[in-house]
Design an enzyme around this catalytic site. Structure first.
Site, PDB file in Angstrom:
ATOM      1  N   ASN A  87       0.779  -1.242   0.024  1.00 15.07           N
ATOM      2  CA  ASN A  87      -0.116  -0.159  -0.050  1.00 15.07           C
ATOM      3  C   ASN A  87       0.885   1.200   0.032  1.00 15.07           C
ATOM      4  O   ASN A  87       1.810   1.256   0.698  1.00 15.07           O
ATOM      5  CB  ASN A  87      -0.887   0.092   1.338  1.00 15.07           C
ATOM      6  CG  ASN A  87      -1.711  -1.144   1.216  1.00 15.07           C
ATOM      7  OD1 ASN A  87      -2.267  -1.601   0.442  1.00 15.07           O
ATOM      8  ND2 ASN A  87      -2.154  -1.709   2.672  1.00 15.07           N
ATOM      9  N   HIS A 100       6.686  -1.760   3.026  1.00 17.99           N
ATOM     10  CA  HIS A 100       6.540  -3.458   3.525  1.00 17.99           C
ATOM     11  C   HIS A 100       5.676  -3.974   2.503  1.00 17.99           C
ATOM     12  O   HIS A 100       4.461  -3.692   2.009  1.00 17.99           O
ATOM     13  CB  HIS A 100       5.825  -3.342   4.849  1.00 17.99           C
ATOM     14  CG  HIS A 100       4.453  -2.395   5.118  1.00 17.99           C
ATOM     15  ND1 HIS A 100       4.646  -1.235   5.418  1.00 17.99           N
ATOM     16  CD2 HIS A 100       3.358  -2.923   5.046  1.00 17.99           C
ATOM     17  CE1 HIS A 100       3.462  -0.748   5.590  1.00 17.99           C
ATOM     18  NE2 HIS A 100       2.595  -1.657   5.269  1.00 17.99           N
TER      19      HIS A 100
HETATM   20  P1  5GP Z   1      -0.482  -0.724   5.925  1.00 19.38           P
HETATM   21  O1  5GP Z   1      -1.715  -0.282   6.516  1.00 19.38           O
HETATM   22  O2  5GP Z   1       0.691   0.592   6.147  1.00 19.38           O
HETATM   23  O3  5GP Z   1      -0.370  -1.099   4.405  1.00 19.38           O
HETATM   24  O4  5GP Z   1      -0.088  -1.953   6.765  1.00 19.38           O
HETATM   25  C1  5GP Z   1       0.574  -1.832   8.092  1.00 19.38           C
HETATM   26  C2  5GP Z   1       0.416  -2.996   8.679  1.00 19.38           C
HETATM   27  O5  5GP Z   1       1.112  -3.186   9.787  1.00 19.38           O
HETATM   28  C3  5GP Z   1      -1.213  -3.444   9.464  1.00 19.38           C
HETATM   29  O6  5GP Z   1      -1.569  -4.442   8.642  1.00 19.38           O
HETATM   30  C4  5GP Z   1      -0.876  -3.417  10.743  1.00 19.38           C
HETATM   31  O7  5GP Z   1      -1.812  -4.361  11.265  1.00 19.38           O
HETATM   32  C5  5GP Z   1       0.355  -3.997  10.850  1.00 19.38           C
HETATM   33  N1  5GP Z   1       1.001  -3.358  12.293  1.00 19.38           N
HETATM   34  C6  5GP Z   1       1.112  -1.936  12.569  1.00 19.38           C
HETATM   35  N2  5GP Z   1       1.693  -1.868  13.944  1.00 19.38           N
HETATM   36  C7  5GP Z   1       2.403  -3.028  14.272  1.00 19.38           C
HETATM   37  C8  5GP Z   1       3.120  -3.778  15.153  1.00 19.38           C
HETATM   38  O8  5GP Z   1       3.534  -3.088  15.991  1.00 19.38           O
HETATM   39  N3  5GP Z   1       3.433  -5.109  14.934  1.00 19.38           N
HETATM   40  C9  5GP Z   1       2.948  -5.881  14.197  1.00 19.38           C
HETATM   41  N4  5GP Z   1       3.329  -7.197  13.901  1.00 19.38           N
HETATM   42  N5  5GP Z   1       2.340  -5.279  12.975  1.00 19.38           N
HETATM   43  C10 5GP Z   1       1.789  -4.031  12.981  1.00 19.38           C
END
Ligand code: 5GP
Ligand code: ZN
Length: 114
Positions: A87, A100
């Protein structure tokens, strides 16, 4: 980047359920899984978004994808199938600004995404 949650996971300051570690990337289970298997693959080095990646990041972007496939094998859904997603920025749904790769599997995923 001491204020970046994923840099803090790389530094071992925040716990994570690690799946894979290489010299360049780290993979761990997502805290809020959207599928039976939901992993994140991140570069150890901070890159905020895909827009911030440049020619010098070509190798690390390849490492992320190859590690994603390895994670799918480790989690047991490489053959049944899975999805990798990055994303970017608000309309893309990005909430953590350290690039990521999501690796989602273990159920039939719908398309198009919401
Ligand atoms: P994005 O929304 O930026 O594409 O994805 C971020 C992802 O990181 C989300 O799916 C969220 O659940 C995950 N996430 C956020 N903070 C943490 C954390 O401290 N540990 C882990 N394992 N995942 C996290
Ligand atoms: Zn970071």
């Amino acid at each position: 980047m001491s204020d970046c949650v994923f840099c803090r996971i790389v530094a071992g300051e925040i716990p994570a359920r690690i799946i894979l570690k290489t010299d360049t990337v780290l993979a761990f289970h997502d805290l809020n899984p959207q599928a039976p298997g939901h992993a994140l693959v991140i570069p150890r080095r901070h890159i905020a978004t895909l827009n911030d990646a440049s020619e010098s990041d070509r190798a690390i972007l390849g490492d992320l994808m190859l590690a994603g496939a390895e994670v799918a094998r480790i989690l047991g859904f490489a053959e049944s199938g899975y999805r990798t997603v990055t994303n970017c920025n608000p309309d893309g749904g990005q909430t953590v600004y350290h690039i990521h790769l999501h690796v989602l599997g273990g159920r039939r995923l719908s398309w198009p995404p919401g």
